[in-house]
Motif scaffolding. Structure first.
Motif, short mmCIF file in Angstrom:
data_model
loop_
_atom_site.label_atom_id
_atom_site.label_comp_id
_atom_site.label_asym_id
_atom_site.label_seq_id
_atom_site.Cartn_x
_atom_site.Cartn_y
_atom_site.Cartn_z
N TYR A 383 -35.90 -2.13 -88.25
CA TYR A 383 -34.88 -1.25 -87.66
C TYR A 383 -33.48 -1.48 -88.21
O TYR A 383 -32.59 -0.67 -87.98
N GLY A 384 -33.27 -2.56 -88.94
CA GLY A 384 -31.93 -2.87 -89.44
C GLY A 384 -31.18 -3.75 -88.46
O GLY A 384 -31.55 -3.88 -87.29
N SER A 385 -30.08 -4.35 -88.95
CA SER A 385 -29.25 -5.23 -88.13
C SER A 385 -27.87 -4.64 -87.88
O SER A 385 -26.96 -5.36 -87.47
N SER A 386 -27.70 -3.36 -88.14
CA SER A 386 -26.44 -2.68 -87.86
C SER A 386 -26.73 -1.25 -87.42
O SER A 386 -27.78 -0.68 -87.77
N GLN A 387 -25.83 -0.70 -86.65
CA GLN A 387 -26.01 0.69 -86.20
C GLN A 387 -26.08 1.64 -87.39
O GLN A 387 -26.84 2.61 -87.38
N GLN A 388 -25.28 1.35 -88.41
CA GLN A 388 -25.28 2.22 -89.59
C GLN A 388 -26.65 2.22 -90.27
O GLN A 388 -27.17 3.28 -90.65
N LYS A 389 -27.22 1.03 -90.41
CA LYS A 389 -28.53 0.95 -91.05
C LYS A 389 -29.60 1.61 -90.19
O LYS A 389 -30.45 2.36 -90.70
N LEU A 390 -29.55 1.38 -88.89
CA LEU A 390 -30.53 1.99 -88.00
C LEU A 390 -30.45 3.51 -88.06
O LEU A 390 -31.47 4.20 -88.13
N SER A 391 -29.24 4.04 -88.08
CA SER A 391 -29.07 5.50 -88.15
C SER A 391 -29.68 6.07 -89.41
O SER A 391 -30.26 7.17 -89.40
N SER A 392 -29.58 5.31 -90.50
CA SER A 392 -30.12 5.81 -91.77
C SER A 392 -31.65 5.79 -91.79
O SER A 392 -32.27 6.46 -92.62
#
Length: 781
Positions: A383-392
């Protein structure tokens, strides 16, 4: 009553009426540094109950018991012997705290250290900028094998560089205060620098009302310590570091001379050999790497343009001259007569140090390396470790993005040019941590968990049609994280550690809710776990993966491990996923021992080159980079005597150890751990077993969102019936639900044991031996 009778009565009361107070005193004759004497205890039986409200814990969880003058009686601990601890995981004994005054540092020293720290950082950055003028030498060639390794330890998160510079500022301030004798070596070693001030204080997260869902970056888990376990925070330590200058310079031998080259140790001790496990398969190995990537991602320094740093001249011909070396360079020396790399005229293996994380309490101290992942097992690599990564990574309808390969869901394609196969039609996939392409069997697990998220999300949408897209997504993530944690604690750890270690450390899943949560436990990964103990997995890698042909029988193809590193295009072959899944559960892994396949010690990330990176050398050097102490210190920490002679090791190892190390006290932790015989019912030796068990114990006790914690602790706690459903799920269930179904129709009930093991033969996926989770229990009325 005369005084003699009073004393006699008191003695009888203490010894007979209250025997729990008179128990073994875990007294040591040495500090963390000295190894002149074996760690000895007297022979008084262990306490049944600790005096003075002490807590009986495994010895690894009370490092202060090694300090001179410590008071830590032995105690009974679930069939094992622990120590009564009064200091928790702190390195200082009670006597150390008592002897310290609350002396503060003068304002002049603080101001001066801040000023000099800023000047030193400016100088380092200036030198790094000048190195860009010589980029032909100082920037790593993208075709070199070391670039593949760089991709495994780099981050694309811009926050890391800012925090890393702040970490350096604080480190340089500590060095200046130490030079002024404003803080002592022992203050640094024991973490008694709480009265200091640092030039950089990292920004604290904003934590509002407790969220039902675990945060993306791991922050706000602990109400009292909002950054514990969060991304970009430092690794903690079981023992104080062994830096030759007390703050960051890499460890030297006991004699003061340099330690042997990591490559010399690797080529002499960690030979190529094949010793298949009689019980465990390659899926066990691969899931271990999946856990490791989720919880640990050391972030190395890059140059001022975020490029990979080169520390070697002409891709390895020699070590760069000092004036061309980045301050983070720690190249590994290769002997001219090296049997493998010497053939190519190589005298240098590239190695860049890990970035420093600033302390969240704004104090100065020795270097703590930065973790580029959340420390929790929370699927951050999915899922990623940042909101930006998760959004992508998110798609519509609460799903994760996928690449639709003619009806088959694969992880989404990436636009980054990190894979070695770049021809038309070749696939290179995206993941939450950018490492999903490192080896194709890892890509397979990313595929399984991506598909499982989407399977659960689609089911929840049908069950709860009034939920909006966000609610479905976060509920799906919450469920899948719980399933993943249950697989770790219910299947993977028992296979690794054996029953006694699991019992001693309280790692077995509970019958219902767990009562283990302790807000005072920091769940952060230890440097010893990350750089040594958890890297036992590199020993169990088989150099070749057998791809079976279920319909035709036999082996379809044999793949050399280096050929599928950052080359995942075989995933597009229609039968490959099913066949590899069958192969991983069928093929035995290697045993945990001092043998490492040459696929990792000679050819890792080789690409089109005739040579690669030596992962064993990198492991040894990484331990030194993190200041991990020598192997003997950790034997003592867990209560074993140190090895003071090479002859104490098995004869086959003793001779080779003596060829490279001056003294047994110099042996690196990773090397020593691989030489141990496994614990009863487990796969690793006692030192690694204790370090790993301690870590997963703290990840359970220190994680408010741990799947077994009830609603009184966990804001997103499950109902008893929901938790019961989650505990039905095994990795075999996930494989059954998310394979392609072309050639895989059955699965061994235990996905981590060999499929030819009696009692674990494959059964149909609808067999009652592979239970399913009933998602109807997650219907909201």
């Amino acid at each position: 009553m005369n005084s003699y009778n009073f004393i006699l009565r008191l003695f009888v009361y203490v010894v007979v009426v209250c025997p729990v107070i008179v128990c073994a005193h875990a007294q040591t004759e040495k500090s963390f540094v000295s190894l002149d004497h074996a760690h000895t205890h007297n022979k008084i039986p262990p306490c049944a109950t600790c005096p003075r409200h002490g807590r009986c814990v495994p010895k690894v969880q009370c490092p202060a018991h090694l300090r001179p003058g410590s008071y830590n009686p032995l105690c009974e601990l679930d069939g094992a012997v622990g120590v009564c601890c009064f200091t928790g995981l702190g390195h200082a004994a009670e006597s150390d705290h008592i002897s310290r005054s609350s002396a503060s540092i003068s304002a002049e020293d603080i101001k001066s250290s801040h000023s000099l720290s800023e000047k030193k950082l400016a100088h380092c950055m200036s030198k790094a900028n000048k190195l860009l003028e010589h980029s032909a030498y100082t920037v790593l060639n993208t075709t070199h094998p070391s670039y593949g390794h760089h991709l495994s330890v780099a981050t694309l998160d811009k926050r890391a560089a800012t925090l890393g510079r702040g970490g350096l500022l604080n480190l340089f301030a500590a060095q200046e205060l130490k030079a002024r004798q404003a803080i002592s070596d022992e203050d640094l070693e024991l973490g008694l620098t709480g009265h200091t001030d640092s030039p950089y204080c990292p920004p604290q997260p904003t934590c509002t009302a407790p969220s039902r869902y675990r945060s993306v970056g791991g922050e706000c888990n602990n109400p009292l310590h909002s950054t514990w376990g969060a991304v970009h925070t430092g690794y903690e330590r079981l023992l104080p570091p062994d830096y030759s200058d007390g703050t960051w310079a890499m460890r030297t031998a006991m004699s003061g001379l340099p330690l042997p080259s990591a490559r010399t140790v690797s080529s002499t001790l960690l030979l190529d050999g094949t010793f298949p496990s009689r019980t465990h398969n390659l899926m066990f190995m691969q899931f271990g790497q999946f856990i490791a990537h989720d919880t640990s991602a050391g972030v190395v320094f890059t140059n001022n343009q975020d490029e990979a740093i080169s520390c070697c001249f002409n891709n390895g011909e020699d070590i760069l001259s000092p004036e061309l070396q980045h301050f983070a360079c720690a190249p590994i020396t290769v002997a001219p007569d090296d049997q493998f790399f010497g053939t190519f005229g190589h005298k240098c293996i590239n190695f860049v140090r890990t970035q420093i994380a600033p302390a969240d309490d704004c104090t100065v101290g020795y270097a703590k390396q930065m973790n580029g992942a959340t420390h929790y097992p929370d699927l951050s690599h999915l899922y990623g470790s940042s909101q930006q990564k998760l959004s992508s990574l998110r798609a519509a309808d609460a799903l994760l993005k996928t690449f639709n390969d003619y009806g088959r869901e694969l992880p989404p394609l990436t636009k980054r040019k990190e894979c070695m196969t770049v021809k038309e039609g070749a696939a290179c996939f995206e993941s939450g941590d950018h490492h999903g392409n490192q080896i194709i069997s890892l890509t397979v697990l990313h595929t399984i968990f991506t598909r499982e998220h989407n399977r659960i999300a689609r089911a929840l949408y049908k069950i709860n049609p009034f939920w909006d897209e966000d609610r479905v997504f976060w509920e799906t993530r919450r469920i899948l994280q719980a399933v993943y944690q249950h697989i770790i604690y219910n299947e993977w750890l028992p296979s690794l550690l054996g029953p006694q270690i699991l019992k001693t450390f309280g790692l077995y899943p509970s019958a219902g809710y767990s009562s283990a949560y302790d807000p005072h436990v920091n769940p952060a990964l230890s440097a010893e776990f990350s750089t040594a103990a958890m890297r036992f997995g590199h020993s169990v890698v088989d150099g070749r993966v057998m791809i079976p042909s279920p319909k035709m029988g036999g082996v379809y193809e044999t793949i050399s491990i280096p050929e599928v590193m950052f080359q995942p295009s075989r995933m597009r072959l229609r039968h490959f996923l099913d066949r590899l899944l069958i192969g991983l559960t069928t093929q035995p892994m290697q045993t945990v021992d001092p043998f490492v396949t040459e696929g990792l010690t000679r050819y890792m990330f080789h690409g089109g080159n005739p040579y690669g990176v030596d992962l064993a050398s990198v492991n040894i050097q990484r331990g030194r980079d993190h200041g991990v102490r020598s192997y003997n210190h950790y034997r003592q920490l867990i209560g074993l005597p140190p090895y003071l002679e090479f002859q104490h090791f098995a004869p086959s190892a003793a001779q080779r150890l003596a060829q490279v190390y001056e003294r047994p006290e110099d042996i690196d932790l990773w090397v020593g751990g691989l030489l141990e015989e496994p614990v009863d019912g487990g796969l690793v030796g006692p030192t690694f077993a204790n370090i790993i068990a301690d870590q997963f114990n703290r990840l359970k006790r220190g994680d408010r969102y741990f799947y077994e914690h009830g609603p009184d602790v966990n804001p997103g706690g499950f109902t008893p019936s929901q938790l019961e459903e989650i505990k039905k799920v095994t990795l075999s269930r996930l494989i059954c639900d998310n394979n392609d179904g072309i050639e895989l129709t059955s699965q061994p009930p235990n996905a981590f044991l060999r499929a030819d093991l009696p009692g674990n033969e494959p059964v149909p996926c609808d067999s009652p031996r592979i239970l399913s989770m009933d998602l109807n229990l997650f219907r909201e009325n």
